[in-house]
Design an enzyme around this catalytic site. Structure first.
Site, mmCIF file in Angstrom:
data_model
loop_
_atom_site.group_PDB
_atom_site.id
_atom_site.type_symbol
_atom_site.label_atom_id
_atom_site.label_comp_id
_atom_site.label_asym_id
_atom_site.label_seq_id
_atom_site.Cartn_x
_atom_site.Cartn_y
_atom_site.Cartn_z
ATOM 1 N N ASP A 100 -9.010 8.220 -5.468
ATOM 2 C CA ASP A 100 -9.449 6.839 -5.341
ATOM 3 C C ASP A 100 -10.860 6.743 -5.920
ATOM 4 O O ASP A 100 -11.802 7.320 -5.373
ATOM 5 C CB ASP A 100 -9.465 6.499 -3.832
ATOM 6 C CG ASP A 100 -9.317 5.027 -3.557
ATOM 7 O OD1 ASP A 100 -9.797 4.239 -4.378
ATOM 8 O OD2 ASP A 100 -8.727 4.684 -2.506
ATOM 9 N N ASP A 207 -10.565 1.338 -7.412
ATOM 10 C CA ASP A 207 -10.916 0.377 -6.368
ATOM 11 C C ASP A 207 -11.505 -0.900 -6.980
ATOM 12 O O ASP A 207 -12.364 -0.819 -7.874
ATOM 13 C CB ASP A 207 -11.967 1.068 -5.476
ATOM 14 C CG ASP A 207 -12.284 0.298 -4.220
ATOM 15 O OD1 ASP A 207 -11.407 0.164 -3.361
ATOM 16 O OD2 ASP A 207 -13.443 -0.168 -4.088
ATOM 17 N N GLU A 257 -6.679 -1.710 -8.365
ATOM 18 C CA GLU A 257 -6.668 -2.711 -7.300
ATOM 19 C C GLU A 257 -7.323 -3.972 -7.845
ATOM 20 O O GLU A 257 -8.493 -3.942 -8.234
ATOM 21 C CB GLU A 257 -7.450 -2.202 -6.084
ATOM 22 C CG GLU A 257 -7.359 -3.200 -4.928
ATOM 23 C CD GLU A 257 -8.442 -3.022 -3.874
ATOM 24 O OE1 GLU A 257 -8.193 -3.343 -2.716
ATOM 25 O OE2 GLU A 257 -9.552 -2.567 -4.226
ATOM 26 N N HIS A 331 -4.663 0.511 3.677
ATOM 27 C CA HIS A 331 -5.691 0.664 4.709
ATOM 28 C C HIS A 331 -6.504 -0.603 4.941
ATOM 29 O O HIS A 331 -7.410 -0.595 5.763
ATOM 30 C CB HIS A 331 -6.607 1.812 4.302
ATOM 31 C CG HIS A 331 -7.318 1.520 3.008
ATOM 32 N ND1 HIS A 331 -6.658 1.453 1.799
ATOM 33 C CD2 HIS A 331 -8.596 1.213 2.749
ATOM 34 C CE1 HIS A 331 -7.514 1.143 0.854
ATOM 35 N NE2 HIS A 331 -8.706 0.988 1.400
ATOM 36 N N ASP A 332 -6.218 -1.655 4.174
ATOM 37 C CA ASP A 332 -6.942 -2.919 4.363
ATOM 38 C C ASP A 332 -6.062 -4.010 4.970
ATOM 39 O O ASP A 332 -6.542 -5.114 5.226
ATOM 40 C CB ASP A 332 -7.442 -3.455 3.006
ATOM 41 C CG ASP A 332 -8.434 -2.536 2.330
ATOM 42 O OD1 ASP A 332 -9.218 -1.887 3.042
ATOM 43 O OD2 ASP A 332 -8.418 -2.470 1.089
HETATM 44 C C1 GLC Z 1 -11.253 -1.994 -1.686
HETATM 45 C C2 GLC Z 1 -10.883 -0.996 -0.629
HETATM 46 C C3 GLC Z 1 -11.538 -1.382 0.658
HETATM 47 C C4 GLC Z 1 -13.024 -1.366 0.452
HETATM 48 C C5 GLC Z 1 -13.428 -2.248 -0.735
HETATM 49 C C6 GLC Z 1 -14.827 -1.965 -1.162
HETATM 50 O O1 GLC Z 1 -10.771 -3.257 -1.422
HETATM 51 O O2 GLC Z 1 -9.496 -0.907 -0.537
HETATM 52 O O3 GLC Z 1 -11.177 -0.553 1.717
HETATM 53 O O4 GLC Z 1 -13.667 -1.822 1.591
HETATM 54 O O5 GLC Z 1 -12.625 -2.014 -1.866
HETATM 55 O O6 GLC Z 1 -14.906 -0.704 -1.776
#
Ligand code: GLC
Length: 561
Positions: A100, A207, A257, A331-332
């Site tokens: 990640d 990310d 993402e 995880h979010d």
């Molecule tokens: C992404 C991650 C999340 C994190 C954010 C900032 O959305 O999945 O968990 O808080 O990025 O890095």
């Protein structure tokens, strides 16, 4: 890009939230050797890739998404030797490890930011620093440069007296955004990615990577929604192409993402000719229960809208030659069974239905730890049990907005990111076999013996067994991996149906998203095809019938394969 649709369509990935997966050394925090100890389990699922959330050194304000050193292992998770062993042992079982990469921002504790604070102008150019609005001159902050709000509540700008400037942070105040217009930043990040590639990883998740290219002018955004004006910025495609090419990762598995993104951009991110990424996560299907688009305002899920989003993205990505990552959980996000299914009477049926619904779509499915056993939300009774920075911030914001403590807790119970971060439930022991010690985050209040790997491994009809079937079918039937997708009318909003076709092969998938029975129209074109998979026993569709009545949360796949 070296990968064909056929290759991508056969892959299934599994996400590990390292902090909560398996604790090997009894400190209540998961770690790399813990993951290695579970590789046989992961291989037994039939998956291909394992994405591990960040384990790099970090002050852990955002559980590792605030990285202070991109090229090392945080001692709490193990050592570089542990990492190498994990990669080796995974490979021996045919599994690729995906890392990640949090390249949009660093932690304030990263050496680059620290040097910037110490006055090194070279590193000040690594971040996005601006004068305040209406500032009277050096030393006077004035007002933040724009009205943008950060993802976790409050302004996206922080005044830093040591810099005499405001710095931009799209997430927590401890996560300053990097300035990708600076070639030195891009060079440094290429080196980071290349160094992990050289260590033998098989892929990368990037990310919030569509937030790396900021607009040329920082203007106020409607409602302070800076994310929307930053998303898919002017140079994002160019930066991604450059990163992929220069880091030499064009033939590895890559997923981005994408926050607040568009279909058009996602086609571009993933169409092979763009040479950017293999696939993307978008979140539009996970906003159908946000009232007015606001995550912190609860609403019953709008299933008609859900169908519309899946249709738009499924058919639209296909038309443009793009590729979706398919997922419900990460995880979010809260647990999907708690969100769109049923936690009690139809727990098993609804978990299977939701799983089947996305696993037969066109794209690459991702399973998030615990989803394969139907884990449920945390249901914490008090704020003291929460750890997530976003949840703690929003609890206060909700109270400030005039909500009662009870209301604020109800909102967190539905929306908090801690819902998915509770320890993995391996067995029926006190801490679920995750750890011998009290975990860093309490177990879900819905933890019970049936929702464990151990119990479900003994049960042929378990949710776990169903996930294994889904994975095996994707590898067995080309129509699942490669077929064209089109959505069907069922005559009711509560039942979502789609078809996949590849030459003579076709399947039709029906998902009842409701706890009530619903009658759907049966179509002559596939009526009479055998049932390939279902979540109730021995149900049949009458080949002569005009309609079919689905049980609560029933899932059925018919087809010729
Ligand atoms: C992404 C991650 C999340 C994190 C954010 C900032 O959305 O999945 O968990 O808080 O990025 O890095």
């Amino acid at each position: 890009m070296a990968r064909s649709t056929r290759d991508l369509g056969k892959i299934v990935a599994y996400q590990i939230y390292i902090k909560s997966f398996c604790d090997s050394d009894g400190d209540g925090i998961g770690d790399l050797p813990g993951i290695t100890s579970k590789l046989d389990y992961l291989a037994s699922l039939g998956i291909d890739y394992v994405w591990i959330t960040p384990f790099f050194p970090s002050p852990q304000r955002d559980n590792g998404y605030d990285v202070s050193d991109y090229c090392a292992v945080d001692p709490v998770y193990g050592t570089m030797d542990d990492f190498d062993e994990l990669v080796r042992e995974a490979r021996a079982r045919g599994l690729g490890i995906m890392l990640d990469m949090v390249l949009c921002h660093t932690s304030v504790e990263h050496a680059w930011f620290q040097r910037a604070l110490a006055g090194d102008e070279r590193y000040q150019r690594f971040y996005i620093l601006r004068d305040g609005r209406g500032s009277a001159g050096p030393g006077d902050p004035g007002e933040p440069p724009s009205n943008w709000q950060c993802a976790f509540g409050g302004s996206a700008w922080q005044w830093e007296p040591r810099l005499g400037k405001w710095y931009l942070h799209m997430h927590d105040v401890s996560q300053p955004d990097l300035d990708w217009t600076n070639p030195e930043v891009r060079d440094a990040l290429v080196d980071v990615v290349r160094s992990w590639r050289d260590r033998g990883v098989a892929g990368f998740r990037f990310d919030v990577v569509n937030l790396i290219s900021k607009p040329e002018v920082f203007e106020d955004a409607p409602g302070g929604n800076g994310r929307r004006v930053v998303a898919d910025g002017p140079h994002v495609h160019e930066y991604l192409q450059e990163l992929v090419e220069r880091a030499g990762i064009g033939d590895m598995l890559t997923v981005g993402e994408m926050a607040s993104t568009t279909l058009e951009d996602c086609v571009r991110y993933t169409a092979p000719a763009s040479r950017e990424l293999n696939m993307v996560f978008n979140f539009h299907h996970l906003k159908v229960d946000y009232r007015g688009g606001n995550k912190w305002e609860l609403m019953d899920p709008d299933i008609a809208r859900l169908r519309e989003v899946f249709q738009t993205w499924g058919e639209g990505m296909q038309a443009g030659g793009g590729w979706n990552a398919l997922f419900w959980c990460n995880h979010d996000q809260p647990r999907i069974v708690s969100r769109l299914g049923d936690e009690t009477v139809y727990w098993k049926e609804s978990a299977k239905m939701l799983a089947g619904m996305i696993h037969f779509m066109r794209g690459t499915p991702y399973i998030y730890q615990g989803e394969e056993i139907g884990m449920l939300n945390a249901h914490y009774p008090s704020i003291g049990q929460y750890r997530d920075v976003e949840s703690l911030n929003y609890y206060q914001i909700l109270l400030d907005q005039g909500k009662t403590e009870k209301e604020a807790l109800e909102t967190l119970a539905a929306r908090s990111r801690d819902n998915s971060r509770t320890p993995m439930q391996w067995n029926g022991e006190r801490y679920g076999g995750f750890s011998e010690a009290a975990p860093w985050l309490p177990m879900s209040a819905r933890f019970r013996k049936e929702i464990t790997v151990e119990a479900q491994q003994k049960d042929k009809d378990s949710i776990l067994a169903f996930y294994k079937k889904l994975i095996a079918m994707r590898k067995m039937y080309p129509v699942i991996a490669e077929g064209e997708i089109s959505f069907l009318e069922t005559g009711t909003d509560r039942v979502l149906a789609y078809q996949r076709k590849l030459g003579e092969q076709q399947i039709v998938v029906f998902c009842n998203l409701d706890g009530e029975k619903h009658t759907v129209k049966a179509d002559g074109a596939w009526r009479g095809d055998p049932v390939l998979l279902e979540n109730y026993e021995a149900r049949q569709m009458d080949p002569e019938g005009e309609t079919y009545t689905m049980e609560p949360y029933e899932f059925m796949v018919l087809g010729k394969v």
